[in-house]
Design a protein around this motif. Structure first.
Motif, short mmCIF file in Angstrom:
data_model
loop_
_atom_site.label_atom_id
_atom_site.label_comp_id
_atom_site.label_asym_id
_atom_site.label_seq_id
_atom_site.Cartn_x
_atom_site.Cartn_y
_atom_site.Cartn_z
N LYS A 25 -5.97 -0.35 -21.98
CA LYS A 25 -5.37 -1.43 -22.47
C LYS A 25 -6.15 -2.58 -21.74
O LYS A 25 -6.22 -3.62 -22.41
CB LYS A 25 -3.90 -1.53 -22.00
CG LYS A 25 -3.28 -2.48 -22.55
CD LYS A 25 -1.69 -2.51 -22.59
CE LYS A 25 -1.12 -3.64 -23.21
NZ LYS A 25 0.28 -3.61 -23.44
N TYR A 26 -6.39 -2.48 -20.23
CA TYR A 26 -6.80 -3.44 -19.85
C TYR A 26 -8.34 -3.76 -19.17
O TYR A 26 -8.70 -4.52 -18.75
CB TYR A 26 -5.91 -3.70 -18.32
CG TYR A 26 -4.44 -4.18 -18.48
CD1 TYR A 26 -4.25 -5.52 -18.85
CD2 TYR A 26 -3.44 -3.17 -18.75
CE1 TYR A 26 -3.01 -5.97 -19.23
CE2 TYR A 26 -2.19 -3.56 -18.93
CZ TYR A 26 -2.08 -5.16 -19.33
OH TYR A 26 -0.65 -5.65 -19.38
N THR A 27 -9.06 -2.66 -19.58
CA THR A 27 -10.60 -2.75 -18.92
C THR A 27 -11.18 -4.22 -19.63
O THR A 27 -11.79 -4.73 -18.91
CB THR A 27 -11.04 -1.46 -19.54
OG1 THR A 27 -10.89 -0.48 -18.62
CG2 THR A 27 -12.66 -1.73 -19.22
N PRO A 28 -10.93 -4.37 -21.04
CA PRO A 28 -11.72 -5.50 -21.65
C PRO A 28 -11.16 -6.91 -20.83
O PRO A 28 -11.97 -7.56 -20.39
CB PRO A 28 -11.04 -5.57 -22.89
CG PRO A 28 -10.79 -4.14 -23.39
CD PRO A 28 -10.35 -3.62 -22.17
N TYR A 29 -9.98 -6.92 -20.59
CA TYR A 29 -9.19 -7.97 -19.88
C TYR A 29 -9.74 -8.18 -18.48
O TYR A 29 -10.30 -9.20 -18.08
CB TYR A 29 -7.63 -7.86 -19.97
CG TYR A 29 -6.94 -8.62 -19.22
CD1 TYR A 29 -6.84 -10.10 -19.32
CD2 TYR A 29 -6.27 -8.36 -18.09
CE1 TYR A 29 -6.16 -10.90 -18.64
CE2 TYR A 29 -5.69 -9.10 -17.20
CZ TYR A 29 -5.33 -10.54 -17.36
OH TYR A 29 -4.76 -11.39 -16.75
#
Lengths: 189, 485
Positions: A25-29
């Motif tokens: 969920k948070y890797t791109p962010y």
């Protein structure tokens, strides 16, 4: 996509599925934030690994709605440490580098103070919090986008529906205003 | 004395509600942009996450006692389904919360009043919305010629030209030249590479023809920049094609363009014809080159839309200029588009897009167009009005290596200058049936691994090859005239 509450439950029960869900969920962010500090993809990757490792090793005690902010804070801290450690070896061209240059009218060059002076930094944080609470929300958010998340000026302009020139002007004024405030509070800028 | 590091550390301890406010503002107003950026980054992260997950897994195994739960399976770590646009958008949506960002009165005032600090604003010349511009496409350009500049939006009277020449056979040999252009004046080209064409007194057999394309980047009277159309370049009776932005991307060079190359000097006609016979299907040829380029030149290079520029020049000092960004979309090997931007030392490049771009970082991406890679050409005006290429380091998020054509070579960490050699027909792109020729190469050798890096003057791209593969081609067929650095 797993929600944050579920992710925290999994992590706090030491279930590795939580780590994967978090990463999914948070890797791109987090990559986006890390890339504002470090221009090298591998460096960003290393920092993200550290973030996930720290999340895994330290029990998270944040509310689900604050998970993203907490992760942003973690990646910011890790990236800054990485930046300081490596910047003298190789020039790192990033938004963080530009931001450091921009705050030249607010603070001087130099390494962070010794740990014994951390009280001063806490005091400074308190002043900054107090200052920003007096500022219009839009101005404050733009300042934080620039000097906390280190988003590029053009990104901020897009996000706020404004122009690059206006954001630059706004930031410039805000730095001067903050400088004046800090000087009134006894800081030598 | 307040220090920068202390200030940044103190910012770290801002209250969470303030950060949450800013976070919401980032996501709400920038939902589309954040998604765009995230998807763009996803291109870089495709390999990264698999690697990350693997590393995390390895670290977990090595460092952390797993009290319960199951180890990540191979299928888990290799699962890249999260990269899909839908997932990312879902991620954004799930994270976002609508909140208005109305302007306080004070900032409205700030917007309209004339800022006294404008000397610190380096990007004031940049136009935020691209004006309608045109892109010139043509071929068979000679070394100098008359430029007819027409443009829409601001009046384009002068600017900078970038000439990209392809020598063939030998598709990897690209020559880049720059020149100042003024309305009705001839182009004064500054060559940045050794050119071996039929026009030179020292032709090399087999290198008999060349074709060029010009890209014109101009600064208009309002400070806006953009492409312009150029007609009747040199001796060529050019049939130019002007395209209004947005541009439907097509192969750079087509058979039609070849046929239009009627302005070649007479003594080159035979050679041109011969080469045309050899490469009847130029679109296929272009595809082969594009594929080769994608595979070898763009390897490990992912560029984003903006970045910090480190402008380094020699004489005169280059501190600002114009950037031309050539972006290649794939899969779809011939999809190229161009963007321009003003560059300043240490400042981000603000890109003005000149084409309708459908890349992986746009929300409207088509499923198959998932990635893009770019090359930047920087053409700068020095303090004395001279122009030249500059080196650009670390553009955007990419650890990119450019080599300054007139300056010292950049040597990646771990490599040292080894030798300057002339290579005779090194064939290292076997799977594309492309013979890559380069007259001069700089070789860097890593003593530990034995691997050599080849730096081509023409392409200023650094390659990495095994020493063993290199040796058979190290016949010295050319003078060792170029020096490193």
């Amino acid at each position: 996509m797993t929600d944050d509450k579920r992710i925290l439950e999994l992590l706090n029960t030491r279930d590795e599925a939580g780590l994967k869900a978090l990463s999914d969920k948070y890797t791109p962010y987090l990559m986006k934030i890390a890339s504002n500090f470090l221009s090298d993809r591998n460096d960003c990757e290393e920092c993200l690994n550290d973030v996930f490792m720290r999340v895994w090793q330290e029990k998270l005690s944040v509310k689900p709605e604050l998970l993203s902010v907490h992760l942003a804070s973690l990646v910011r801290e890790i990236c800054i440490d990485y930046y300081r450690k490596n910047h003298r070896k190789k020039r790192i061209a990033s938004e963080y580098t530009v931001s450091l240059s921009e705050i030249g009218d607010l603070a001087s060059d130099g390494k962070a103070s010794d740990p014994e002076e951390s009280i001063d930094r806490m005091w400074l944080s308190g002043l900054l919090n107090a200052y920003f609470r007096t500022r219009p929300k839009e101005v404050r958010n733009i300042f934080i986008m620039r000097y906390y998340y280190f988003d590029s000026v053009s990104e901020i302009a897009k996000r706020t529906g404004s122009t690059v020139m206006r954001i630059n002007t706004l930031l410039s004024r805000e730095r001067k205003r903050l400088r004046k405030y800090l000087e009134q509070e006894g800081y030598e800028c | 004395m307040l220090k920068k590091d202390d200030f940044m550390d103190a910012m770290r301890d801002l209250d969470q509600d303030l950060l949450m406010d800013a976070e919401r503002a980032r996501r709400t107003s920038g939902k589309r942009n954040w998604a765009a950026g995230a998807i763009g980054i996803a291109a870089a992260a495709v390999l990264l996450l698999a690697g990350s997950a693997f590393l995390i897994r390895q670290n977990l195994i090595r460092q952390t006692p797993v009290s319960s739960g199951t180890e990540l399976s191979e299928s888990d770590v290799s699962d890249t389904s999260w990269h899909s646009t839908a997932d990312l958008q879902e991620s954004v949506l799930s994270l976002s919360e609508t909140e208005s960002t109305s302007l306080p009165e004070e900032t409205e005032t700030e917007r309209t009043s004339l800022p006294e600090e404008t000397e610190t604003v380096h990007s004031e010349k940049v136009v935020d919305k691209p004006k309608p511009v045109s892109l010139y496409e043509g071929s068979a350009i000679c070394d100098s010629g008359i430029v007819s500049i027409t443009g829409s939006g601001p009046e384009f009277a002068e600017g900078v030209a970038l000439k990209k020449t392809c020598l063939y056979p030998g598709p990897s040999v690209w020559i880049h030249e720059t020149g100042l252009i003024s309305q009705g004046e001839s182009v004064s080209v500054i060559r940045t590479a050794t050119v071996l064409t039929y026009n030179t007194p020292e032709p090399y057999e087999g290198w008999t023809t060349s074709e060029s394309k010009w890209y014109f980047v101009t600064v208009g009277s309002e400070g806006a920049i953009g492409y312009v159309k150029a007609e009747d370049i040199g001796n060529a009776a050019e049939c130019t094609e002007e395209r209004e932005s947005p541009i439907e991307t097509e192969p750079e060079s087509t058979e039609e363009n070849q046929a239009e190359s009627s302005g070649q000097p007479a003594d080159g006609d035979a050679a041109m014809q011969e080469t045309e016979n050899a490469y009847e299907d130029l679109s296929e040829w272009e595809k082969a080159f594009a594929e080769w380029e994608r595979k070898y030149l763009f390897k490990d290079r992912v560029i984003f839309d903006s970045g910090i520029v480190s402008v380094i020049g020699r004489d005169p000092e280059f501190t600002e200029g114009v950037a031309l960004k050539e972006t290649y979309l794939y899969p779809a090997p011939n999809e190229l588009f161009y963007e321009t931007g003003l560059i300043y030392q240490g400042r981000p490049v603000t890109v003005i897009r000149t084409a309708d771009v459908r890349t992986g970082d746009s929300p409207e991406t088509e499923e198959f167009e998932t990635a893009s890679e770019s090359k930047w050409y920087f053409v700068t005006t020095g303090t004395q009005g001279r122009i030249g290429y500059v080196k650009a380091e670390d553009i955007g998020n990419a650890a990119e290596v450019h080599v300054e054509m007139t300056g010292p070579w950049i040597v990646k960490e771990g490599y040292e200058y080894y030798e300057t050699v002339g290579l005779r027909n090194p064939r290292y792109a076997e799977d594309t049936n492309v013979n890559v020729r380069g007259p001069f190469w700089i070789v860097y050798k890593n003593e530990e691994t034995g691997l050599c890096k080849l730096a081509s003057r023409q392409d200023y791209i650094i390659y990495l090859y095994d020493t063993d593969a290199l040796e058979p081609y190290m016949e010295i067929g050319y003078p060792r005239t170029l020096r490193a650095g």
